[in-house]
Design a protein around this motif. Structure first.
Motif, PDB file in Angstrom:
ATOM      1  N   GLY A 138       2.173  -1.418   3.524  1.00 31.86           N
ATOM      2  CA  GLY A 138       1.130  -0.528   4.008  1.00 31.86           C
ATOM      3  C   GLY A 138      -0.280  -1.025   3.791  1.00 31.86           C
ATOM      4  O   GLY A 138      -1.236  -0.341   4.160  1.00 31.86           O
ATOM      5  N   ALA A 139      -0.438  -2.242   3.236  1.00 33.45           N
ATOM      6  CA  ALA A 139      -1.788  -2.700   2.911  1.00 33.45           C
ATOM      7  C   ALA A 139      -2.006  -4.187   3.118  1.00 33.45           C
ATOM      8  O   ALA A 139      -3.020  -4.602   3.685  1.00 33.45           O
ATOM      9  CB  ALA A 139      -2.121  -2.339   1.456  1.00 33.45           C
ATOM     10  N   THR A 140      -1.098  -5.040   2.654  1.00 36.29           N
ATOM     11  CA  THR A 140      -1.455  -6.436   2.394  1.00 36.29           C
ATOM     12  C   THR A 140      -1.139  -7.415   3.511  1.00 36.29           C
ATOM     13  O   THR A 140      -1.569  -8.571   3.444  1.00 36.29           O
ATOM     14  CB  THR A 140      -0.749  -6.933   1.113  1.00 36.29           C
ATOM     15  OG1 THR A 140       0.671  -6.861   1.301  1.00 36.29           O
ATOM     16  CG2 THR A 140      -1.151  -6.088  -0.088  1.00 36.29           C
ATOM     17  N   SER A 141      -0.410  -6.987   4.536  1.00 35.81           N
ATOM     18  CA  SER A 141      -0.080  -7.905   5.625  1.00 35.81           C
ATOM     19  C   SER A 141      -1.133  -7.780   6.726  1.00 35.81           C
ATOM     20  O   SER A 141      -1.169  -6.798   7.469  1.00 35.81           O
ATOM     21  CB  SER A 141       1.311  -7.592   6.189  1.00 35.81           C
ATOM     22  OG  SER A 141       1.624  -8.464   7.259  1.00 35.81           O
ATOM     23  N   LEU A 142      -2.012  -8.788   6.827  1.00 38.53           N
ATOM     24  CA  LEU A 142      -3.125  -8.781   7.773  1.00 38.53           C
ATOM     25  C   LEU A 142      -2.795  -9.662   8.970  1.00 38.53           C
ATOM     26  O   LEU A 142      -2.132 -10.686   8.843  1.00 38.53           O
ATOM     27  CB  LEU A 142      -4.401  -9.296   7.088  1.00 38.53           C
ATOM     28  CG  LEU A 142      -4.731  -8.716   5.708  1.00 38.53           C
ATOM     29  CD1 LEU A 142      -6.003  -9.351   5.161  1.00 38.53           C
ATOM     30  CD2 LEU A 142      -4.868  -7.204   5.773  1.00 38.53           C
ATOM     31  N   LEU A 143      -3.316  -9.278  10.130  1.00 39.82           N
ATOM     32  CA  LEU A 143      -3.039 -10.007  11.364  1.00 39.82           C
ATOM     33  C   LEU A 143      -4.295 -10.093  12.213  1.00 39.82           C
ATOM     34  O   LEU A 143      -5.018  -9.110  12.368  1.00 39.82           O
ATOM     35  CB  LEU A 143      -1.937  -9.286  12.158  1.00 39.82           C
ATOM     36  CG  LEU A 143      -1.636  -9.805  13.575  1.00 39.82           C
ATOM     37  CD1 LEU A 143      -1.102 -11.227  13.548  1.00 39.82           C
ATOM     38  CD2 LEU A 143      -0.650  -8.870  14.285  1.00 39.82           C
ATOM     39  N   ALA A 144      -4.573 -11.296  12.745  1.00 40.56           N
ATOM     40  CA  ALA A 144      -5.639 -11.500  13.727  1.00 40.56           C
ATOM     41  C   ALA A 144      -5.024 -12.205  14.926  1.00 40.56           C
ATOM     42  O   ALA A 144      -4.334 -13.223  14.758  1.00 40.56           O
ATOM     43  CB  ALA A 144      -6.775 -12.329  13.140  1.00 40.56           C
TER      44      ALA A 144
END
Length: 365
Positions: free
Chosen positions: A159-165
């Motif tokens: 719910g927080a730490t997996s970031l995507l661009a």
């Protein structure tokens, strides 16, 4: 519609290894117009040979023809298009205002082409406003925001730490700013995937990779390259937050793709991102473009504040229900093209016009 529509697009529009928001928009518009009964003839034009290929394509279109032309081509070779506005109904499709991504002045021939066009399709209200600043008549603007397909809710990770661009690796998309901001948060738990083709600016992509390696974060920041539909769906499904760190963004189709899956978005305050975010926009999750410190502050708030994350997810869910559809975008463009393509209206190029098609528009305000 009695006449065919020639749609001039970049020659990589259907190349899955060179994805872009503009290409996706052109494909959906083409397919939607065909499904609605518009006889669309696609003409691919190579950017590096735009002038010669446009000249050849335009010479083959008979007098009175209608031409929808992607703004990248219009910006690259306006001198080839401009002389044909006297005999053809030319409709530029402007994704990004001319000169915006490169920070260059607008060429006089581009201004003249936009002024001569029977209509100008824009994909965001912001783009329309920028064109008005360049002297384009507001009455000629047709607003057709990109649509998005509803998708399953993303499961994410914790719910927080997996970031995507997601986006081509170019200065305009700001992945270097994101990498710099993440280096300021090395003590916090996170991983980041940057998905998108490197081929549009290989020099920038190489510099970005070297900077990530030098920061010691190569194990936490992954440069994934372009992904096909299934792989990209799986990548979105694992994302807790989508980051749009663009220096300039005419609309932000990545933002709406994320919101269609219920994924919160952290974005920069640039261009039309506010239109894409809608009610999902949160001041705490907005940063000034090109400012890694400001982006790092927003990311820190996201990573450290569970209440903020819960509110962001609630807003993303609310926005999911109100996102624009491709049906609406196709209908907006189709209505204008129909007036040009149906000769019984008396509005073909060179014919007297009792009901100028410029009068019926969804005008950017």
């Amino acid at each position: 519609m009695a006449r065919a529509l020639d749609f001039l697009v970049p020659d990589d529009v259907d190349d899955p290894m060179r994805p872009s928001g503009g290409n996706a928009y052109d494909r959906r518009l083409r397919d939607g117009l065909r499904a609605a009964g518009c006889p669309v003839r696609q003409v691919g034009v190579a950017g590096e040979r735009a002038a010669a290929e446009l000249a050849r394509a335009l010479a083959e279109i008979p007098d009175g023809g209608a031409v929808l032309v992607d703004g990248l081509l219009a910006d690259a070779a306006p001198q080839e298009l401009l002389p044909h506005t006297a005999r053809l109904d030319v409709v530029p499709l402007v994704h990004v205002p001319p000169g915006e991504e490169r920070g260059t002045a607008v060429h006089p021939d581009v201004r003249a082409l936009l002024a001569a066009a029977r209509a100008v399709v824009v994909t965001s209200r912001w783009t329309g406003e920028r064109l008005r600043e360049h002297g384009v008549d507001a009455a000629s603007l047709v607003l057709a925001r990109p649509g998005v397909d509803r998708a399953p809710l993303a499961a994410g990770t914790d719910g927080a730490t997996s970031l995507l661009a997601v986006g081509s690796l170019t200065p305009a998309k700001g992945q270097d700013v994101l990498a710099d901001s993440l280096a300021r948060l090395a003590e916090l738990p996170w991983t980041c995937r940057m998905v998108g083709p490197r081929s549009r600016d290989p020099g920038f992509a190489g510099e970005l990779r070297r900077a990530i390696t030098a920061s010691g974060l190569a194990g936490r920041i992954g440069l994934r390259g372009p992904q096909g539909t299934a792989d990209l769906e799986a990548t979105y499904a694992r994302a807790d937050l989508v980051v749009v760190p663009s220096r300039t963004e005419a609309y932000g189709m990545v933002a709406t793709e994320a919101l269609a899956r219920g994924i919160p978005v952290l974005a920069t305050r640039t261009g039309g991102t506010g239109e894409a975010l809608g009610e999902a926009a949160m001041p705490e999750l907005l940063a000034e473009p090109g400012d890694p410190a400001a982006l790092a502050d927003a990311l820190r708030r996201w990573l450290e504040d569970p209440g903020l994350r819960a509110e962001a997810r609630r807003r993303a869910g609310a926005r999911r229900a109100t996102l624009p559809t491709w049906t609406t975008a196709v209908a907006a463009v189709g209505a204008v093209l129909r007036r040009l393509l149906e000769p019984e209206t008396g509005e073909a190029r060179g014919a007297p016009s009792a009901a100028n098609p410029r009068r019926a528009r969804e005008e950017p305000r």
